[in-house]
Design a protein around this motif. Structure first.
Motif, PDB file in Angstrom:
ATOM      1  N   GLN A  32       0.882  -1.332  -0.050  1.00  0.00           N
ATOM      2  CA  GLN A  32       0.161  -0.012   0.251  1.00  0.00           C
ATOM      3  C   GLN A  32       0.806   1.277  -0.031  1.00  0.00           C
ATOM      4  OE1 GLN A  32      -2.880   0.271   3.124  1.00  0.00           O
ATOM      5  NE2 GLN A  32      -3.486   2.231   2.525  1.00  0.00           N
ATOM      6  N   VAL A  33       0.583   2.248  -0.821  1.00  0.00           N
ATOM      7  CA  VAL A  33       1.359   3.424  -0.928  1.00  0.00           C
ATOM      8  C   VAL A  33       0.804   4.224   0.072  1.00  0.00           C
ATOM      9  CG1 VAL A  33       2.005   5.356  -2.637  1.00  0.00           C
ATOM     10  CG2 VAL A  33       1.878   3.173  -3.357  1.00  0.00           C
ATOM     11  N   GLN A  34       1.889   4.921   0.620  1.00  0.00           N
ATOM     12  CA  GLN A  34       1.669   5.980   1.682  1.00  0.00           C
ATOM     13  C   GLN A  34       2.526   7.126   1.255  1.00  0.00           C
ATOM     14  OE1 GLN A  34       1.706   4.304   5.586  1.00  0.00           O
ATOM     15  NE2 GLN A  34      -0.502   4.142   5.667  1.00  0.00           N
ATOM     16  N   LEU A  35       1.997   8.370   1.129  1.00  0.00           N
ATOM     17  CA  LEU A  35       2.652   9.741   1.134  1.00  0.00           C
ATOM     18  C   LEU A  35       2.508  10.423   2.381  1.00  0.00           C
ATOM     19  CD1 LEU A  35       2.153  10.304  -2.835  1.00  0.00           C
ATOM     20  CD2 LEU A  35       3.855   9.088  -1.534  1.00  0.00           C
ATOM     21  N   GLU A  36       3.438  10.697   3.184  1.00  0.00           N
ATOM     22  CA  GLU A  36       3.412  11.543   4.427  1.00  0.00           C
ATOM     23  C   GLU A  36       4.012  12.948   4.225  1.00  0.00           C
ATOM     24  OE1 GLU A  36       1.058   8.618   6.460  1.00  0.00           O
ATOM     25  OE2 GLU A  36       1.893  10.672   7.092  1.00  0.00           O
ATOM     26  N   GLU A  37       2.969  13.994   4.288  1.00  0.00           N
ATOM     27  CA  GLU A  37       3.394  15.248   4.013  1.00  0.00           C
ATOM     28  C   GLU A  37       3.686  15.926   5.416  1.00  0.00           C
ATOM     29  OE1 GLU A  37       0.189  15.334   0.517  1.00  0.00           O
ATOM     30  OE2 GLU A  37       0.426  14.593   2.579  1.00  0.00           O
ATOM     31  N   ASP A  97      -0.449  31.840  -2.587  1.00  0.00           N
ATOM     32  CA  ASP A  97       0.048  30.593  -2.504  1.00  0.00           C
ATOM     33  C   ASP A  97      -0.581  29.823  -1.636  1.00  0.00           C
ATOM     34  OD1 ASP A  97       3.444  32.239  -2.841  1.00  0.00           O
ATOM     35  OD2 ASP A  97       2.350  31.121  -4.114  1.00  0.00           O
ATOM     36  N   THR A  98      -1.591  30.390  -0.837  1.00  0.00           N
ATOM     37  CA  THR A  98      -2.265  29.938   0.316  1.00  0.00           C
ATOM     38  C   THR A  98      -3.193  28.713  -0.437  1.00  0.00           C
ATOM     39  OG1 THR A  98      -2.668  31.857   1.675  1.00  0.00           O
ATOM     40  CG2 THR A  98      -4.412  29.972   2.055  1.00  0.00           C
ATOM     41  N   ALA A  99      -2.921  27.471   0.127  1.00  0.00           N
ATOM     42  CA  ALA A  99      -3.762  26.295  -0.394  1.00  0.00           C
ATOM     43  C   ALA A  99      -3.471  25.149   0.215  1.00  0.00           C
ATOM     44  CB  ALA A  99      -3.007  26.088  -1.846  1.00  0.00           C
ATOM     45  N   VAL A 100      -3.977  23.859  -0.040  1.00  0.00           N
ATOM     46  CA  VAL A 100      -3.657  22.782   0.466  1.00  0.00           C
ATOM     47  C   VAL A 100      -2.536  22.069  -0.315  1.00  0.00           C
ATOM     48  CG1 VAL A 100      -4.106  20.230   1.177  1.00  0.00           C
ATOM     49  CG2 VAL A 100      -5.753  22.338   1.726  1.00  0.00           C
ATOM     50  N   TYR A 101      -1.368  21.562  -0.099  1.00  0.00           N
ATOM     51  CA  TYR A 101      -0.177  21.352  -0.866  1.00  0.00           C
ATOM     52  C   TYR A 101      -0.304  19.736  -0.795  1.00  0.00           C
ATOM     53  CZ  TYR A 101       1.395  25.669  -1.926  1.00  0.00           C
ATOM     54  OH  TYR A 101       1.463  27.310  -2.353  1.00  0.00           O
ATOM     55  N   TYR A 102      -0.297  19.227  -2.010  1.00  0.00           N
ATOM     56  CA  TYR A 102      -0.234  17.875  -2.002  1.00  0.00           C
ATOM     57  C   TYR A 102       1.147  17.020  -2.424  1.00  0.00           C
ATOM     58  CZ  TYR A 102      -5.162  18.070  -1.265  1.00  0.00           C
ATOM     59  OH  TYR A 102      -6.558  18.397  -0.775  1.00  0.00           O
ATOM     60  N   CYS A 103       1.519  16.107  -1.920  1.00  0.00           N
ATOM     61  CA  CYS A 103       2.574  15.246  -2.546  1.00  0.00           C
ATOM     62  C   CYS A 103       2.031  14.422  -3.579  1.00  0.00           C
ATOM     63  CB  CYS A 103       3.289  14.488  -1.318  1.00  0.00           C
ATOM     64  SG  CYS A 103       4.725  13.450  -1.896  1.00  0.00           S
ATOM     65  N   ALA A 104       2.942  14.194  -4.536  1.00  0.00           N
ATOM     66  CA  ALA A 104       2.322  13.469  -5.554  1.00  0.00           C
ATOM     67  C   ALA A 104       3.403  12.439  -6.307  1.00  0.00           C
ATOM     68  CB  ALA A 104       1.794  14.168  -6.763  1.00  0.00           C
ATOM     69  N   VAL A 105       3.357  11.085  -6.285  1.00  0.00           N
ATOM     70  CA  VAL A 105       4.055  10.190  -7.155  1.00  0.00           C
ATOM     71  C   VAL A 105       3.558   9.762  -8.327  1.00  0.00           C
ATOM     72  CG1 VAL A 105       5.292   7.966  -6.837  1.00  0.00           C
ATOM     73  CG2 VAL A 105       5.463   9.628  -4.811  1.00  0.00           C
ATOM     74  N   LYS A 115      -1.014  16.826 -15.945  1.00  0.00           N
ATOM     75  CA  LYS A 115      -1.566  17.304 -14.896  1.00  0.00           C
ATOM     76  C   LYS A 115      -2.457  16.577 -13.890  1.00  0.00           C
ATOM     77  CE  LYS A 115      -0.365  21.670 -16.119  1.00  0.00           C
ATOM     78  NZ  LYS A 115       0.471  21.332 -17.276  1.00  0.00           N
ATOM     79  N   ARG A 116      -1.802  15.347 -13.663  1.00  0.00           N
ATOM     80  CA  ARG A 116      -2.201  14.448 -12.710  1.00  0.00           C
ATOM     81  C   ARG A 116      -1.229  13.615 -12.078  1.00  0.00           C
ATOM     82  NH1 ARG A 116      -2.185   9.248 -14.657  1.00  0.00           N
ATOM     83  NH2 ARG A 116      -1.494   8.930 -16.673  1.00  0.00           N
ATOM     84  N   SER A 117      -1.600  12.566 -11.271  1.00  0.00           N
ATOM     85  CA  SER A 117      -0.516  11.664 -10.815  1.00  0.00           C
ATOM     86  C   SER A 117      -1.052  10.384 -10.246  1.00  0.00           C
ATOM     87  CB  SER A 117      -0.243  12.275  -9.342  1.00  0.00           C
ATOM     88  OG  SER A 117       0.941  11.786  -8.888  1.00  0.00           O
ATOM     89  N   ASP A 118      -0.172   9.503 -10.123  1.00  0.00           N
ATOM     90  CA  ASP A 118      -0.654   7.758  -9.981  1.00  0.00           C
ATOM     91  C   ASP A 118      -0.976   7.728  -8.341  1.00  0.00           C
ATOM     92  OD1 ASP A 118       1.890   7.007 -11.921  1.00  0.00           O
ATOM     93  OD2 ASP A 118      -0.233   6.968 -12.677  1.00  0.00           O
ATOM     94  N   TYR A 119      -0.308   8.521  -7.453  1.00  0.00           N
ATOM     95  CA  TYR A 119      -0.495   8.378  -6.190  1.00  0.00           C
ATOM     96  C   TYR A 119      -0.632   9.766  -5.540  1.00  0.00           C
ATOM     97  CZ  TYR A 119       0.953   3.755  -7.106  1.00  0.00           C
ATOM     98  OH  TYR A 119       1.303   2.321  -7.489  1.00  0.00           O
ATOM     99  N   TRP A 120      -1.305  10.001  -4.244  1.00  0.00           N
ATOM    100  CA  TRP A 120      -1.403  11.226  -3.779  1.00  0.00           C
ATOM    101  C   TRP A 120      -1.115  11.319  -2.223  1.00  0.00           C
ATOM    102  CZ3 TRP A 120      -2.029  15.448  -6.588  1.00  0.00           C
ATOM    103  CH2 TRP A 120      -2.411  15.277  -8.172  1.00  0.00           C
ATOM    104  N   GLY A 121      -0.658  12.358  -1.680  1.00  0.00           N
ATOM    105  CA  GLY A 121      -0.825  12.436  -0.139  1.00  0.00           C
ATOM    106  C   GLY A 121      -2.004  13.115   0.319  1.00  0.00           C
TER     107      GLY A 121
END
Length: 124
Positions: free
Chosen positions: A1-6, A90-98, A109-115
């Motif tokens: 299971q992929v996990q991305l921790e920001e 720049d105020t926003a929720v920032y998402y890590c992406a792989v 403009k998409r990703s395979d996995y998201w935090g």
């Protein structure tokens, strides 16, 4: 299971800096690209930056060029986003992406996995 921790989000005044971190686990892609997206209230999620495994391809959104820097430590499965001269927009929720390739981030403009995202708030 992929996990991305920001981590690293917070509140900062205009002109200030923040450094976001993202640590990935469970990724089975051999040479994954790591990147960042953001979503401001009432807006669609948008691409911010992406970094290839070997570093030969690094891309930024025009809105952050010259202010944000993405880098990574492959041995730690970690990517960073150094954000300088932050502005209220720049105020926003920032998402890590792989993803399998930086083009998935910068062109498709998409990703395979998201935090799950980390909040960045810039006050004027």
């Amino acid at each position: 299971q992929v996990q991305l921790e920001e981590s690293g989000g917070g509140v900062v005044q205009a002109g200030g800096s923040l450094r976001l971190s993202c640590t990935a686990s469970g990724v089975t892609l051999s040479t994954p690209a790591m990147g960042w997206f953001r979503q401001a209230p009432g807006k669609e999620r948008e691409f911010v930056a992406t970094h290839s495994w070997g570093g030969s391809r690094v891309r930024y959104a025009e809105s952050v060029k010259g202010r944000f820097t993405i880098d990574r430590e492959n041995a730690k499965n970690t990517a960073y986003l150094q954000m300088n001269n932050l502005q209220p927009e720049d105020t926003a929720v920032y998402y890590c992406a792989v993803a399998r390739d930086t083009r998935v981030h910068s062109e498709e403009k998409r990703s395979d996995y998201w935090g799950h995202g980390t909040q960045v708030t810039v006050s004027s």
